[in-house]
Design an enzyme around this catalytic site. Sequence first.
Site, PDB file in Angstrom:
ATOM      1  N   PRO A 173      -4.169  10.313  46.493  1.00  0.00           N
ATOM      2  CA  PRO A 173      -4.961   9.208  45.954  1.00  0.00           C
ATOM      3  C   PRO A 173      -6.450   9.528  46.038  1.00  0.00           C
ATOM      4  O   PRO A 173      -6.966   9.862  47.102  1.00  0.00           O
ATOM      5  CB  PRO A 173      -4.594   8.038  46.877  1.00  0.00           C
ATOM      6  CG  PRO A 173      -3.239   8.391  47.414  1.00  0.00           C
ATOM      7  CD  PRO A 173      -3.251   9.876  47.561  1.00  0.00           C
ATOM      8  N   GLU A 215       3.050  27.396  35.305  1.00  0.00           N
ATOM      9  CA  GLU A 215       3.086  25.961  35.028  1.00  0.00           C
ATOM     10  C   GLU A 215       2.440  25.643  33.683  1.00  0.00           C
ATOM     11  O   GLU A 215       2.974  24.869  32.881  1.00  0.00           O
ATOM     12  CB  GLU A 215       2.375  25.188  36.143  1.00  0.00           C
ATOM     13  CG  GLU A 215       2.407  23.679  35.941  1.00  0.00           C
ATOM     14  CD  GLU A 215       1.791  22.905  37.085  1.00  0.00           C
ATOM     15  OE1 GLU A 215       1.734  21.671  37.002  1.00  0.00           O
ATOM     16  OE2 GLU A 215       1.359  23.541  38.084  1.00  0.00           O
ATOM     17  N   GLY A 259       5.995   4.616  10.145  1.00  0.00           N
ATOM     18  CA  GLY A 259       5.558   3.234  10.024  1.00  0.00           C
ATOM     19  C   GLY A 259       5.833   2.470  11.307  1.00  0.00           C
ATOM     20  O   GLY A 259       5.804   3.029  12.409  1.00  0.00           O
TER      21      GLY A 259
END
Length: 385
Positions: free
Chosen positions: A129, A248, A345
């Site tokens: 974080p 990766e 669409g």
Amino acid sequence: MRRSVFNEDHEAFRETIRDFISKEVAPEFHEWERTGHAPRDFYYKLGELGVFGMEVPEEYGGAGETSIKYEAVIIEENARAAVTFGSAGVHTGLCLGYLMRYATEEQKHRWLPPFMSGETMYAVAMTEPGTGSDLAGMKTHAKLSEDGTHYVLNGAKTFITGGVQADRVLVVCRTSPAPEENRRLGLSILVVDAHAEGYSVGRKLEKIGMKSSDTAELAFTDVKVPVEDMLGEEGQAFRYLSENLVKERLVIGIGAAASARAAIGFAIEYTKQRQVFGKPVASFQNTKFVLAECAAELEALQAMVDRAMELYDERELTPADASKLKLFGTETAGRIIDKCLQLHGGYGYMLEYPIARLYASTRVSRIYGGTNEVQKTVIAKDLGL
């Protein structure tokens, strides 16, 4: 253009994977998306199929393949069907490389058999974080016990693919303070048992795409990790991460081209069937021109991907090469898939159509594996700037 990177063995493997997807994945995939992950026993099926052992040397019970092309076949067939193998891509595409490069012989014999069978699923935990791409700034730390038998791990991770179901996690953590002159030093990788006391899975994060692949927050509170479960040398994790980022980013580029190709296929099929003003949408000049542009862009991207795979197999794909592919591939795929959705669409915005899943899932490819802004920095450095 005719592709020449795959041989008969690759194509036979492709048929096997395509048949497996049609029988074991496609019928259940919508349920996986609702649940947020593939069922646990699905990974045993991949193990039985031999997917997890393709690149494992024969001495450990694997098939001993050294080429990335078998992995590319799986990526392409998943994209073709607009499905995924859950978090299996991280298990083999990321974690296996670390185990094969840095594990000791004892660790390989201990870890690889259950890895290949699907009994032990792996994830890798880097991001924290507030840190994002700044890996050197991570705060998760591990302290060696006084008797030297184990590390005590504390901290938190986020955006961990496969984190909910993982049995072992490659946790990047700080094992010594970072010197001011080089913040990259002092990081190590511990292979943590997800069932250990003090290890906990936090929120299962809700994403806009890739819904069949679980993504979680992890927390570590005084988790004891045996010293035997240190991967590689202490303090060398940043170098290990840098070495493995080449693969990766190559895998991300392969996935970008595969997703773009699938999107064009879905758009062609839809516009041929959809009637507007009494005519198929495919008959309008705008549709033809848009798909022609997409096809031309895809050819350029596919040529780049195929060349990168060859270089990787020859051990000559450089970090800058991988960054160029990741940058160009994900940006190109984003444009192509967006155009193909537009041709659907309003139906293109509905999740019952595979183009919608591709659109939502491809967006993160410009973020994970290092943001595309980071790729530009790598490329600029290679240019001497």
